[in-house]
Design a protein around this motif. Structure first.
Motif, mmCIF file in Angstrom:
data_model
loop_
_atom_site.group_PDB
_atom_site.id
_atom_site.type_symbol
_atom_site.label_atom_id
_atom_site.label_comp_id
_atom_site.label_asym_id
_atom_site.label_seq_id
_atom_site.Cartn_x
_atom_site.Cartn_y
_atom_site.Cartn_z
ATOM 1 N N VAL A 199 -15.152 -55.485 15.495
ATOM 2 C CA VAL A 199 -14.876 -54.197 16.528
ATOM 3 C C VAL A 199 -15.268 -53.113 15.962
ATOM 4 C CG1 VAL A 199 -13.258 -52.787 17.927
ATOM 5 C CG2 VAL A 199 -12.791 -55.384 17.412
ATOM 6 N N LYS B 22 -7.845 -58.163 17.083
ATOM 7 C CA LYS B 22 -9.434 -58.062 17.561
ATOM 8 C C LYS B 22 -9.143 -57.673 19.021
ATOM 9 C CE LYS B 22 -13.799 -59.960 18.416
ATOM 10 N NZ LYS B 22 -14.776 -61.331 18.244
ATOM 11 N N GLU B 23 -8.554 -58.404 19.659
ATOM 12 C CA GLU B 23 -8.578 -58.303 21.306
ATOM 13 C C GLU B 23 -8.079 -56.768 21.555
ATOM 14 O OE1 GLU B 23 -6.197 -60.427 25.061
ATOM 15 O OE2 GLU B 23 -5.887 -61.183 23.077
ATOM 16 N N GLN C 171 -10.531 -54.028 20.625
ATOM 17 C CA GLN C 171 -11.541 -54.029 21.356
ATOM 18 C C GLN C 171 -11.371 -53.756 22.726
ATOM 19 O OE1 GLN C 171 -14.834 -55.611 20.265
ATOM 20 N NE2 GLN C 171 -15.407 -54.389 22.075
ATOM 21 N N GLN C 172 -10.089 -53.958 23.505
ATOM 22 C CA GLN C 172 -9.534 -53.291 24.688
ATOM 23 C C GLN C 172 -9.591 -51.885 24.732
ATOM 24 O OE1 GLN C 172 -6.159 -55.642 25.639
ATOM 25 N NE2 GLN C 172 -7.445 -57.264 26.479
ATOM 26 N N VAL D 273 -12.381 -46.130 18.941
ATOM 27 C CA VAL D 273 -11.123 -47.121 19.283
ATOM 28 C C VAL D 273 -9.870 -46.338 19.735
ATOM 29 C CG1 VAL D 273 -9.336 -49.090 18.714
ATOM 30 C CG2 VAL D 273 -11.798 -49.108 17.757
#
Length: 408
Positions: A321, A401-402, A405-406, A350
């Motif tokens: 990411v 990670k998910e 990343q979102q 982020v």
């Protein structure tokens, strides 16, 4: 045989058959069950959320996961009765041998060990004192503690009717000893100490007062299990349900034989002493013995390298990411002295804080509990790896990670 007796006997046959059937049913119920896969899922049945612990050994998260050897010890001993006095004595003797001390016992956690150790110092083997604790008719017994060492669990001391005397520095400690002093307690994980461990022990020995060190969460390293009694502390406690990975409700109390024997007298299975409500069942005693043996025999270097490998796997996944950076953080201890992963990122890229990610992990499916740490005054996501099952490492990596990343 007379006809009347034959008829009488025939009349009993149905009853006898029923009784025999009941006996056979009872025998079947009490016999050791054959091993088979259990399909029943109590988490689902009761609606209890499964949690992946990417944090540390916290009681509210059920401590740790027991080793297979511990479960084997629990299951293999659950089908027979045992004399609890004999069991505690024999397990204690074996554990004392393993820990290279005079005596040891299994308690219901380190908090119970604090209470029993304090009670032992107050009552000794005096049956009348054991009976009346904590309702002392005269001056209260006194326990010396450093002011910076006061913590939530010292309530176990005052539960025994003792009064805690706070001190700062060796001079104040020297002056605090008097005829009412029964013990001095050192909290090993305290942030700072005005009296070193060595001086603490020396002053206690000078005044012939037992010294007790609470090291509940202070393995690894394994050497700590031997360090403090060699330093001269009269009693030591460790939690059994943390990194030793025994039953969550078990703990260790070990040290001077006379004090451990007095602690036993204040505990179950003796009827109605102050420690009776804190009983340990036979399976937990066997399980704690198996856990300690397993922990001492473990390849700790290999285990440490496995933890570092887990950190690397999660780090590489998270760093896919944009702006995310990871680094290994080793807690200096003495409590929870093991490695974890610190994750940071540019919050302009982020758009989440460490607390936001922590919350998202916990609320997700599966529920993952991680911590928020502090690095250079900034909050970071602290991902623990030492309590993960091998199959959960990739799950945690993907979920972290998910979420990150979102937020881009």
């Amino acid at each position: 045989m007379k006809r009347r007796e034959v008829i009488k006997g025939l009349g009993l046959l149905p009853l006898s058959g029923a009784m025999m059937g009941n006996l056979l049913t009872a025998e079947k119920a009490w016999s050791a069950p054959k091993s088979k896969k259990v399909k029943r899922d109590l988490f689902d049945e009761l609606g209890v959320t499964r949690v992946i612990n990417a944090g540390v050994t916290m009681t509210f998260l059920s401590g740790s996961l027991m080793m297979p050897e511990v479960m084997e010890a629990i299951n293999s001993t659950s089908h027979d009765f045992a004399n609890m006095y004999e069991l505690q004595d024999k397990v204690g003797a074996k554990m004392a041998e393993m820990l290279q001390v005079e005596a040891a016992m299994v308690t219901s956690g380190a908090a119970c060990a604090l209470l029993l150790g304090t009670a032992a110092c107050i009552t000794g083997k005096d049956a009348e004192k054991i009976k009346i604790i904590p309702n002392w008719p005269g001056a209260r017994p006194e326990v010396i503690m450093q002011k910076s060492h006061r913590y939530l669990f010292d309530q176990a001391i005052t539960t025994c009717g003792a009064k805690i005397i706070e001190i700062e520095g060796p001079d104040e400690m020297e002056k605090a000893f008097n005829n009412n002093t029964v013990m001095a307690l050192f909290f090993n994980a305290a942030g700072n100490s005005s009296v070193s461990r060595e001086d603490f022990v020396a002053l206690c020995k000078k005044h012939n007062i037992p010294s007790f060190i609470d090291a509940a969460a202070d393995v690894p390293p394994v050497e700590n299990l031997f360090k403090y009694q060699k330093m001269g502390f009269d009693m030591v406690t460790f939690s059994g349900g943390k990194m030793i990975r025994g039953p969550q409700s078990a703990g260790l109390l070990f040290g001077r034989k006379d004090l451990i024997e007095a602690a036993k007298l204040n505990h179950s299975p003796h009827e109605a002493p102050i420690g009776r409500p804190m009983k340990v069942n036979k399976e937990e005693i066997f399980g704690m013995y198996a856990a300690l043996k397993s922990y001492l025999e473990r390849d700790h270097k290999k285990e440490w390298n496995d933890w570092l490998s887990r950190i690397e796997r999660i780090r590489k996944k998270a760093e896919q990411v944009k702006s995310v950076k990871g680094e290994t953080n080793v807690n200096p201890g003495p409590a929870n002295a093991f490695p974890s992963l610190y994750l940071t990122w540019d919050q302009e890229v982020v758009k989440m804080t460490a607390n936001d990610v922590q919350s998202a992990l916990q609320k997700g499916t599966p529920s993952i509990v991680a911590n928020v740490g502090n690095k250079d005054g900034n909050k970071v996501l602290n991902v623990g790896v030492v309590l993960l099952r091998p199959d959960q490492v990739e799950v945690v990596a993907n979920r972290v990670k998910e979420i990150l990343q979102q937020a881009i």
